[in-house]
Design a protein around this motif. Structure first.
Motif, PDB file in Angstrom:
ATOM      1  N   PRO A 189       0.814  -1.212   0.000  1.00 43.43           N
ATOM      2  CA  PRO A 189       0.000   0.000   0.000  1.00 43.43           C
ATOM      3  C   PRO A 189       0.845   1.259   0.000  1.00 43.43           C
ATOM      4  N   PHE A 190       2.088   1.149   0.425  1.00 48.80           N
ATOM      5  CA  PHE A 190       2.989   2.293   0.341  1.00 48.80           C
ATOM      6  C   PHE A 190       2.959   2.873  -1.066  1.00 48.80           C
ATOM      7  N   TYR A 191       2.993   2.002  -2.062  1.00 45.69           N
ATOM      8  CA  TYR A 191       3.130   2.478  -3.426  1.00 45.69           C
ATOM      9  C   TYR A 191       1.859   3.045  -4.008  1.00 45.69           C
ATOM     10  N   SER A 192       0.713   2.530  -3.594  1.00 44.60           N
ATOM     11  CA  SER A 192      -0.496   3.139  -4.145  1.00 44.60           C
ATOM     12  C   SER A 192      -0.616   4.570  -3.627  1.00 44.60           C
ATOM     13  N   GLU A 193      -0.252   4.776  -2.379  1.00 48.48           N
ATOM     14  CA  GLU A 193      -0.323   6.137  -1.854  1.00 48.48           C
ATOM     15  C   GLU A 193       0.760   7.014  -2.494  1.00 48.48           C
ATOM     16  N   PHE A 194       1.915   6.426  -2.677  1.00 45.80           N
ATOM     17  CA  PHE A 194       3.028   7.167  -3.275  1.00 45.80           C
ATOM     18  C   PHE A 194       2.669   7.620  -4.690  1.00 45.80           C
ATOM     19  N   ILE A 195       2.149   6.715  -5.463  1.00 47.86           N
ATOM     20  CA  ILE A 195       1.785   7.046  -6.841  1.00 47.86           C
ATOM     21  C   ILE A 195       0.652   8.060  -6.883  1.00 47.86           C
ATOM     22  N   ALA A 196      -0.301   7.904  -5.976  1.00 50.81           N
ATOM     23  CA  ALA A 196      -1.378   8.896  -5.934  1.00 50.81           C
ATOM     24  C   ALA A 196      -0.791  10.281  -5.693  1.00 50.81           C
ATOM     25  N   GLY A 197       0.171  10.370  -4.795  1.00 44.56           N
ATOM     26  CA  GLY A 197       0.811  11.658  -4.521  1.00 44.56           C
ATOM     27  C   GLY A 197       1.561  12.191  -5.724  1.00 44.56           C
ATOM     28  N   LEU A 198       2.276  11.327  -6.383  1.00 49.14           N
ATOM     29  CA  LEU A 198       3.008  11.752  -7.580  1.00 49.14           C
ATOM     30  C   LEU A 198       2.043  12.248  -8.649  1.00 49.14           C
ATOM     31  N   GLY A 199       1.030  11.441  -8.917  1.00 49.00           N
ATOM     32  CA  GLY A 199       0.103  11.755  -9.997  1.00 49.00           C
ATOM     33  C   GLY A 199      -0.668  13.043  -9.736  1.00 49.00           C
ATOM     34  N   ASP A 200      -1.181  13.162  -8.543  1.00 49.40           N
ATOM     35  CA  ASP A 200      -1.922  14.358  -8.169  1.00 49.40           C
ATOM     36  C   ASP A 200      -1.098  15.613  -8.374  1.00 49.40           C
ATOM     37  N   THR A 201       0.091  15.589  -7.819  1.00 52.76           N
ATOM     38  CA  THR A 201       0.899  16.801  -7.814  1.00 52.76           C
ATOM     39  C   THR A 201       1.377  17.139  -9.223  1.00 52.76           C
ATOM     40  N   ALA A 202       1.716  16.129  -9.980  1.00 55.67           N
ATOM     41  CA  ALA A 202       2.131  16.379 -11.350  1.00 55.67           C
ATOM     42  C   ALA A 202       0.976  16.983 -12.149  1.00 55.67           C
ATOM     43  N   ALA A 203      -0.198  16.386 -11.997  1.00 53.95           N
ATOM     44  CA  ALA A 203      -1.352  16.862 -12.751  1.00 53.95           C
ATOM     45  C   ALA A 203      -1.670  18.315 -12.401  1.00 53.95           C
ATOM     46  N   ALA A 204      -1.450  18.680 -11.156  1.00 52.30           N
ATOM     47  CA  ALA A 204      -1.747  20.047 -10.734  1.00 52.30           C
ATOM     48  C   ALA A 204      -0.875  21.051 -11.481  1.00 52.30           C
ATOM     49  N   SER A 205       0.273  20.620 -11.963  1.00 53.60           N
ATOM     50  CA  SER A 205       1.136  21.500 -12.743  1.00 53.60           C
ATOM     51  C   SER A 205       1.069  21.172 -14.226  1.00 53.60           C
ATOM     52  N   ASN A 206       0.029  20.459 -14.610  1.00 50.11           N
ATOM     53  CA  ASN A 206      -0.129  20.116 -16.008  1.00 50.11           C
ATOM     54  C   ASN A 206       0.975  19.223 -16.546  1.00 50.11           C
ATOM     55  N   PHE A 207       1.589  18.492 -15.667  1.00 47.93           N
ATOM     56  CA  PHE A 207       2.567  17.508 -16.107  1.00 47.93           C
ATOM     57  C   PHE A 207       1.921  16.133 -16.077  1.00 47.93           C
TER      58      PHE A 207
END
Lengths: 336, 336
Positions: free
Chosen positions: A76-94
């Motif tokens: 579960p570490f990784y599902s949360e980690f990826i969610a954090g990566l994806g969210d933050t990247a998307a917020a900057s249009n990346f």
DNA sequence: AATATTTCCCAAAACGTTTTGGAGAATATT
DNA sequence: AATATTCTCCAAAACGTTTTGGGAAATATT
């Protein structure tokens, strides 16, 4: 799907002007800019990413490769980690592209090459950093922007986030010592991992602070999975002089450890103390609930992305090395 | 970074020939093809993805959006699912881009639009399908290739994988009935989710087959998390006529459910039976180990990607609708 | 020996942007 | 009234591929 040319034609403007209006250049009249923006929106125009990437020579994409072990991979570490990566990247249009490969495998190497050489990504996120990690060498040589969770031992500038483990471990072990434990075991992971290095060191420092002499037979290496923790505890309990407390390198290991202890008829929290590291959501609901050193995984991931993006944009990064203090959560698995 | 032009110049060939040699056209002599391949490799040439995408009008990329709930999001189901997606995509030289958004939110909508309109992806993977899921409507209207895990109720052709739940539920509930349980509760999820629909239905069919009359007060809705399961069990146990067995919509819910049961002084597996659904790795190591209906998550993900890729390539898909049978794993949490 | 066919190669166009280097018109400055 | 400056705009080049529509040379067929 309308292109910039269609928008230009509809307004009887050049594509240059449309492009510059949309990109916010100040050499276009306010009135035309408004008009352009409005009709572009109305026509449903979205810039073609490939064309933009080709021209700009950048991709607005960052990459991350999951360290999948062979058979099953579920942490579960990784599902949360990826969610954090994806969210933050998307917020900057990346965009975030994700793949998976076993650590230190040829598949891993091939993926990195494909992404870096093929200019598929502008930057890369590394985690489960190894002490002499070829990835940091490789990326540094190629001057590809990257950030890592945990620092390698290579002579390359470290940019990223790291967990300060000693303090937390000292707290945890002093707590255990105060509960009367003096035979405290440690179940670790592969020794080339930086987290193993840090956490094992923290364990030893903790023992020292608590004035407990370290017994090498109480350190045992597993593989970060419940299965590994399970096997390790079976070994530990077979010892002539078995431990009364066990510190695990991560929560998954601790979950397996608790399972083995139960199976041997021990009541965790009373007959034996077990603690983990990570603070995964499940840890609050294990039986008994697990004492752990909690890390804010989502924020760590988010922070890493923010750092990487400014690295890519060439902004100067005020903080290139962020230290996180894990928080000790005392729960029934260590008695008390 | 060498381009195709550099390779061509080095060999005194046209870029056309180099391109066609590399792409395996048969209008280039075997000798030159060999030569081209060799020197391209030696020079470290990798085709620029953006240029290729622009010209070919396709991206060799598929997308997946994580259904993140608000505060924390950590479900081992998804790390395994993503590993399966990433692995399988990479094996076909496709990239997987991942983002995160709360289900049915405006952020979710914005992401889909960005990906579909901006031609950022060639196809999309959907899961946690909702009964009237705007995503399937949207993607079908735009003729964007997509596959889904679980079928919606919309009048759109379903292509993807679905779990056949009834059979497994019948087995599970008949097993519970044979153990002497007649008050069997169900902890579900939001009713707009297809999995909730299916699993709740399975539960009811199971009861019927076991000739147990269904009691609506024994069905309660949570949110797929341990917290949800925990709260739900507290409600159930407060009932005048509390259940002796509980079937949960997923393993995470079951983990929380076990926690609450323990806390009320019940011994799970003896005083109360609890079962989950999914077969996450942890379920083997909960205390007691959890009875569950196990799904091969990695294979499901892999299968979805394979289907999506042939959809994108326009191959005819022999099997457009794959049914998976979950496997009942009986473990101590249901006694026996 | 002439013609047809096959083999191997290539020039140029196109994909949809961004950026460079002006140019004309309007306004400000002398 | 002439010159300088500012505002707006634009044509054309470039990014690195793939594909189209041949064309010349070699080989096969009459």
């Amino acid at each position: 799907m309308p292109t910039i040319k269609d928008v230009a034609k509809a307004l009887n403007l050049s594509i240059t002007t449309v492009s510059r209006a949309l990109d916010g250049y100040d050499d276009v009249a306010d009135s035309t800019r408004e008009l352009v923006i409005k009709t572009a929106h109305k026509m449903g125009y979205t810039p073609n990413r490939a064309a933009r990437q080709l021209r700009r020579q950048q991709t607005d994409t960052i990459g991350y490769i999951l360290p999948t072990e062979k058979p099953q991979f579920a942490d579960p570490f990784y599902s949360e980690f990826i969610a954090g990566l994806g969210d933050t990247a998307a917020a900057s249009n990346f965009d975030l592209i994700v793949s998976a490969a076993p650590p230190d495998s040829s598949a891993e190497k091939a993926l990195y090459e494909r992404w870096v050489q093929g200019r598929k990504v502008d930057g890369i996120i590394i985690n489960r950093t190894r002490l002499l990690d070829w990835r940091v060498q490789y990326l540094a040589e190629r001057e590809t922007p990257f950030v890592s969770l945990e620092r390698s031992q290579l002579p390359v500038e470290f940019i990223g986030v790291e967990t300060e483990t000693n303090q937390g471990m000292i707290e945890l072990i002093s707590y255990l010592a105060n509960q009367g434990h003096s035979r405290i075991a440690y179940i670790g992971a592969s020794p080339d991992l930086k987290i193993e290095y840090d956490r094992h060191l923290g364990y030893q420092v903790g023992l020292q602070e608590a004035q407990i002499t370290s017994d090498p037979s109480l350190t045992i290496r597993a593989n970060l999975t419940p299965e590994g923790g399970y096997q390790a505890v079976r070994q530990l309990l077979a010892l002539a002089n078995a431990p009364t407390a066990i510190v695990c390198v991560n929560d998954l290991t601790a979950i397996g450890a608790m399972h083995a202890a139960h199976e041997s008829g021990l009541k965790v929290g009373r007959d034996i103390a077990i603690a983990g590291f990570d603070g995964i959501a499940d840890s609050a609901h294990t039986q008994p609930p697990l004492t752990t050193l909690d890390q804010p995984v989502y924020e760590i991931a988010s922070r890493l992305v923010t750092m990487l993006l400014s690295l890519i944009k060439g902004d100067l990064l005020s903080e290139r090395q962020v230290k996180i203090q894990p928080k000790l959560l005392i729960r029934p698995s260590t008695g008390g």
